[in-house]
Design a protein around this motif. Sequence first.
Motif, PDB file in Angstrom:
ATOM      1  N   GLY A 137       1.350  -3.331  -9.810  1.00  0.00           N
ATOM      2  CA  GLY A 137       0.122  -3.856  -9.224  1.00  0.00           C
ATOM      3  C   GLY A 137      -0.066  -3.491  -7.768  1.00  0.00           C
ATOM      4  O   GLY A 137      -0.874  -4.125  -7.077  1.00  0.00           O
ATOM      5  N   ARG A 138       0.635  -2.477  -7.290  1.00  0.00           N
ATOM      6  CA  ARG A 138       0.466  -2.046  -5.907  1.00  0.00           C
ATOM      7  C   ARG A 138      -0.776  -1.165  -5.775  1.00  0.00           C
ATOM      8  O   ARG A 138      -1.223  -0.541  -6.744  1.00  0.00           O
ATOM      9  N   LYS A 139      -1.295  -1.081  -4.583  1.00  0.00           N
ATOM     10  CA  LYS A 139      -2.438  -0.218  -4.316  1.00  0.00           C
ATOM     11  C   LYS A 139      -1.931   1.186  -4.011  1.00  0.00           C
ATOM     12  O   LYS A 139      -1.153   1.391  -3.079  1.00  0.00           O
ATOM     13  N   VAL A 140      -2.369   2.163  -4.812  1.00  0.00           N
ATOM     14  CA  VAL A 140      -1.953   3.556  -4.654  1.00  0.00           C
ATOM     15  C   VAL A 140      -3.170   4.375  -4.251  1.00  0.00           C
ATOM     16  O   VAL A 140      -4.212   4.323  -4.906  1.00  0.00           O
ATOM     17  N   VAL A 141      -3.043   5.139  -3.163  1.00  0.00           N
ATOM     18  CA  VAL A 141      -4.125   5.983  -2.675  1.00  0.00           C
ATOM     19  C   VAL A 141      -3.626   7.416  -2.641  1.00  0.00           C
ATOM     20  O   VAL A 141      -2.599   7.710  -2.017  1.00  0.00           O
ATOM     21  N   MET A 142      -4.339   8.319  -3.318  1.00  0.00           N
ATOM     22  CA  MET A 142      -3.981   9.736  -3.334  1.00  0.00           C
ATOM     23  C   MET A 142      -4.760  10.442  -2.215  1.00  0.00           C
ATOM     24  O   MET A 142      -5.985  10.428  -2.196  1.00  0.00           O
ATOM     25  N   ILE A 143      -4.023  11.054  -1.295  1.00  0.00           N
ATOM     26  CA  ILE A 143      -4.611  11.701  -0.122  1.00  0.00           C
ATOM     27  C   ILE A 143      -4.549  13.212  -0.293  1.00  0.00           C
ATOM     28  O   ILE A 143      -3.503  13.760  -0.648  1.00  0.00           O
ATOM     29  N   ARG A 144      -5.664  13.883  -0.015  1.00  0.00           N
ATOM     30  CA  ARG A 144      -5.683  15.342  -0.090  1.00  0.00           C
ATOM     31  C   ARG A 144      -4.773  15.931   0.989  1.00  0.00           C
ATOM     32  O   ARG A 144      -4.777  15.480   2.128  1.00  0.00           O
ATOM     33  N   PRO A 145      -4.008  16.967   0.638  1.00  0.00           N
ATOM     34  CA  PRO A 145      -3.020  17.487   1.602  1.00  0.00           C
ATOM     35  C   PRO A 145      -3.599  18.338   2.717  1.00  0.00           C
ATOM     36  O   PRO A 145      -2.867  18.682   3.659  1.00  0.00           O
ATOM     37  N   ALA A 146      -4.887  18.693   2.646  1.00  0.00           N
ATOM     38  CA  ALA A 146      -5.472  19.581   3.644  1.00  0.00           C
ATOM     39  C   ALA A 146      -5.404  18.965   5.042  1.00  0.00           C
ATOM     40  O   ALA A 146      -5.797  17.810   5.246  1.00  0.00           O
ATOM     41  N   TYR A 147      -4.873  19.721   6.003  1.00  0.00           N
ATOM     42  CA  TYR A 147      -4.817  19.390   7.437  1.00  0.00           C
ATOM     43  C   TYR A 147      -3.878  18.231   7.777  1.00  0.00           C
ATOM     44  O   TYR A 147      -3.873  17.793   8.926  1.00  0.00           O
ATOM     45  N   THR A 148      -3.095  17.738   6.844  1.00  0.00           N
ATOM     46  CA  THR A 148      -2.193  16.630   7.188  1.00  0.00           C
ATOM     47  C   THR A 148      -1.090  17.086   8.136  1.00  0.00           C
ATOM     48  O   THR A 148      -0.615  16.291   8.961  1.00  0.00           O
TER      49      THR A 148
ATOM     50  N   LEU B  45       0.861  -1.189   0.000  1.00  0.00           N
ATOM     51  CA  LEU B  45       0.000   0.000   0.000  1.00  0.00           C
ATOM     52  C   LEU B  45       0.893   1.234   0.000  1.00  0.00           C
ATOM     53  O   LEU B  45       1.772   1.383   0.860  1.00  0.00           O
ATOM     54  N   ILE B  46       0.662   2.119  -0.959  1.00  0.00           N
ATOM     55  CA  ILE B  46       1.443   3.353  -1.083  1.00  0.00           C
ATOM     56  C   ILE B  46       0.467   4.522  -1.022  1.00  0.00           C
ATOM     57  O   ILE B  46      -0.320   4.736  -1.950  1.00  0.00           O
ATOM     58  N   ALA B  47       0.506   5.248   0.086  1.00  0.00           N
ATOM     59  CA  ALA B  47      -0.346   6.419   0.283  1.00  0.00           C
ATOM     60  C   ALA B  47       0.471   7.664  -0.066  1.00  0.00           C
ATOM     61  O   ALA B  47       1.487   7.945   0.582  1.00  0.00           O
ATOM     62  N   VAL B  48       0.024   8.414  -1.049  1.00  0.00           N
ATOM     63  CA  VAL B  48       0.778   9.546  -1.568  1.00  0.00           C
ATOM     64  C   VAL B  48      -0.011  10.822  -1.336  1.00  0.00           C
ATOM     65  O   VAL B  48      -1.202  10.897  -1.651  1.00  0.00           O
ATOM     66  N   GLU B  49       0.652  11.820  -0.786  1.00  0.00           N
ATOM     67  CA  GLU B  49       0.016  13.129  -0.650  1.00  0.00           C
ATOM     68  C   GLU B  49      -0.189  13.712  -2.041  1.00  0.00           C
ATOM     69  O   GLU B  49       0.755  13.832  -2.825  1.00  0.00           O
TER      70      GLU B  49
END
Length: 382
Positions: free
Chosen positions: A302-313, A262-266
């Motif tokens: 084939g990895r799971k990529v999730v784009m996270i909104r940068p607000a309030y991080t 799992l790769i969570a990217v801002e």
Amino acid sequence: MDEVVRYTFRLRPGRTAEKVLLAEWGRCRWLWNEAVHQQRSGQKPTFAKLGKLLTRARASMLWLREGSQVAQQQMLRDYARSLEQSFTVAGRGRPKVKSGKRSLPSLEYTRRGFSIREGRLMLPKGVVIPVVWSRELPCEPTSVRVNRDSLGHWYASFVARRDIVASPPGLGGIGIDWGVATTATTSDPAFDLPYLGHRKRCTAELAKAQRRMARRHRNGRPPSRGYADAKRQAARLAKKAARRTVHDSRVWAKHVVDRHDLIAVEDFQPAFLAKSTMARKAADAAIGAAKGALIERAVRAGRKVVMIRPAYTSMTCSRCFARTKRLGLHERYFRCPDCGYAEGRDRNAARVVLAVAERGHVSVDDVRQSDHLLRVDSSVAV
């Protein structure tokens, strides 16, 4: 299963071959500009209409008929695709006129327009170009794009298919927060991408070349040979630094993707940094290139990529999700007022990004709202 990839190699064209390529580029550029003119005049050119235009033009113009029909058709196909994307892709503008001074040559040939014989690229009209083969192609390429960069170097980009190599199992998830002092801060310090400053190392040589350009610049007259040499040297230094940065970004992306599921990217948009005092350093860090390389490699693996909104991080605690006051850029340390958790600002933000992705959301507000609803439901049940 297989995938479609590009393999890029350096070309060594002679003077005759380079002259033919530039002449072909002039014909294709004329077709592109003619299509732009038709679109601006309200004629709504589709690829079918542009194909008929090309047929009539080649029948009436000898200089156009001397070029390759394959390259000219592909130029019109590229225009039709660009025009369609201007209506469907957000932020994509209408196709513009290609200037002879500013636009770089780029020609595309399909399978019936090129071949490879004895390690050489064979193009229409008898053009033979040696290729610097750094590796073997996995199969016969389906198309090739021949282009020239700002330094005058020619390259061939072949499109081919290859078998997908299964990636090793990952070790869990990782969160990534983008910055300037450190290009990528991750939830695990072992996978950080530091700011390497390749352009900074070339500053003295680049400034010297730019001073030579300024001394030899002539207003209202054609540039001298010394000015052209100084300009080429400045471009060579800038591109050398850019290549090093891109290479380091790709190596880092492979290191991250091979070890995480799992790769969570801002979802950081670095465009606004171009107007700030950090513009030079941000351009050298190439945050956008690192982000693109990471996402592309992760999707292909084939990895799971999730784009996270940068607000309030940067204002949220990664342990209890309590929100603190807005931190100034000079405040590089985060301390939670509720649970007392203390950590570096960017490290905490990276762990917040990972926590949001692990909970199945894309923003900090979604997590806080879901936690509030859970507390309300539990109190009603009691």
